[in-house]
Design an enzyme around this catalytic site. Structure first.
Site, mmCIF file in Angstrom:
data_model
loop_
_atom_site.group_PDB
_atom_site.id
_atom_site.type_symbol
_atom_site.label_atom_id
_atom_site.label_comp_id
_atom_site.label_asym_id
_atom_site.label_seq_id
_atom_site.Cartn_x
_atom_site.Cartn_y
_atom_site.Cartn_z
ATOM 1 N N CYS A 214 0.924 -1.251 -0.061
ATOM 2 C CA CYS A 214 0.162 0.032 -0.008
ATOM 3 C C CYS A 214 0.899 1.340 0.059
ATOM 4 O O CYS A 214 1.828 1.462 0.826
ATOM 5 C CB CYS A 214 -0.560 -0.112 1.274
ATOM 6 S SG CYS A 214 -1.896 1.490 1.499
ATOM 7 N N CYS B 265 -0.631 3.264 -6.403
ATOM 8 C CA CYS B 265 -1.572 2.842 -5.572
ATOM 9 C C CYS B 265 -1.918 1.386 -6.171
ATOM 10 O O CYS B 265 -2.118 1.209 -7.009
ATOM 11 C CB CYS B 265 -2.988 3.663 -5.426
ATOM 12 S SG CYS B 265 -4.430 2.933 -4.858
HETATM 13 N N1 DGL Z 1 -3.889 0.358 -2.254
HETATM 14 C C1 DGL Z 1 -3.579 1.500 -1.548
HETATM 15 C C2 DGL Z 1 -2.294 2.364 -1.955
HETATM 16 O O1 DGL Z 1 -1.495 1.776 -2.573
HETATM 17 C C3 DGL Z 1 -4.529 2.337 -0.575
HETATM 18 C C4 DGL Z 1 -5.918 2.602 -1.444
HETATM 19 C C5 DGL Z 1 -6.899 3.304 -0.297
HETATM 20 O O2 DGL Z 1 -7.349 2.587 0.583
HETATM 21 O O3 DGL Z 1 -7.148 4.513 -0.508
HETATM 22 O O4 DGL Z 1 -2.194 3.432 -1.632
#
Ligand code: DGL
Length: 287
Positions: free
Chosen positions: A70, A210
């Site tokens: 993440c 993301c």
């Molecule tokens: N998948 C996550 C990232 O890489 C977070 C997405 C979210 O929960 O807003 O930032």
């Protein structure tokens, strides 16, 4: 003991899939904090607390090394947790444990330089950067964009790369819900166009900053010109983890091919979009 993988939801599966390909016999436990997803528009304090609680849950589930799959957690929480909380967790659990992020490997892939490299700055190039050099676009959450982590860290290493982050608020949430592809392609095209308008042309390289966006990587590829190279985080992260384990043989890692998928949200089958990406239906257990 297992390799832990943390994300707010299904986005980290993109990293998990690559890691399990790279380390097929290792044990893995995945935690999707879907009760709190999406986290990309939350406050810094909330993101730190969510990431810490998720890591603690993964340590309890037998993880020894956790990969924050993440960007938001890696950008906002990782350094804070590594300073005091991880050493305390090591003492509390009485075994070597660590938490690693995904931004360092991505920046290494984007710059072609090791993290330890920092360019000698002759002077500021900021005013020239728009015209003179290669442009890297970063599509990411609001929190990652506000942190400016990609701008700051790439700028330290490559004076010839200009970096522009494009926040895509709402996109991770739509992917999490398995929104129809027609709806997602309009949202992705809007963000690609917003970046083009802001910098006056399309970027030469684009980072899907993301992990949720990697699930719809082909929509980004379709909205961007063919000449724009996409930098994929999952392979960059797997390369970095391989090097990390070579340097750190101290972690106990099981080889029973354990694959646990936990959620703080609603357990059960994930969306059709996830099944399609995964190549089979995927169900999460309660965390
Ligand atoms: N998948 C996550 C990232 O890489 C977070 C997405 C979210 O929960 O807003 O930032």
């Amino acid at each position: 003991m297992a390799i832990g993988v943390f994300d707010s939801g299904v986005g980290g599966l993109t990293v998990h899939r690559e890691l399990t390909r790279r380390f097929p016999t290792r044990d893995f436990v995945y935690l999707a904090d879907q009760a709190n997803a999406p986290i990309g528009s939350k406050s810094g304090e909330a993101i730190v607390n969510i990431t810490r609680d998720g890591c603690e849950r993964l340590f309890e589930a037998g993880a020894s090394v956790i990969v924050l799959a993440c960007n938001t957690a890696s950008a906002i929480a990782l350094r804070r947790l590594q300073q005091t909380w991880v050493p305390q967790a090591r003492a509390r659990h009485g075994r070597p444990v660590n938490v690693l992020g995904i931004i360092v490997p991505t920046i290494e892939a984007a710059t072609g330089l090791p993290w330890s490299f920092e360019a000698e700055r002759a002077g500021s190039l900021d005013s020239d950067k728009r015209e003179a050099i290669d442009i890297t676009g970063v599509f990411c959450t609001a929190a990652t964009a506000i942190s400016r982590v990609y701008e700051i860290e790439i700028d330290k290493r490559r004076e010839d790369l200009a970096v522009f982050s494009e926040p895509c608020p709402g996109l991770a949430g739509l992917i999490e819900l398995g929104a129809p592809v027609e709806e997602l392609s309009v949202v992705v095209a809007d963000h690609v166009d917003a970046l083009r308008r802001r910098i006056g042309r399309h970027p030469d390289k684009a980072i899907l900053g993301c992990t949720h966006y990697e699930i719809v990587a082909e929509l980004f590829a379709a909205a961007l010109p063919q000449a724009t190279t996409l930098i994929h985080q999952p392979s960059a992260v797997a390369d970095a983890l391989e090097r990390y384990f070579d340097r750190h043989p101290e972690y106990e890692l099981g080889t029973n091919q354990r694959r646990d998928f936990l959620t703080t949200g609603k357990p059960g089958p994930q969306s059709d979009m996830v099944s399609q990406f995964w190549g089979a239906p995927l169900s999460f257990d309660p965390a």
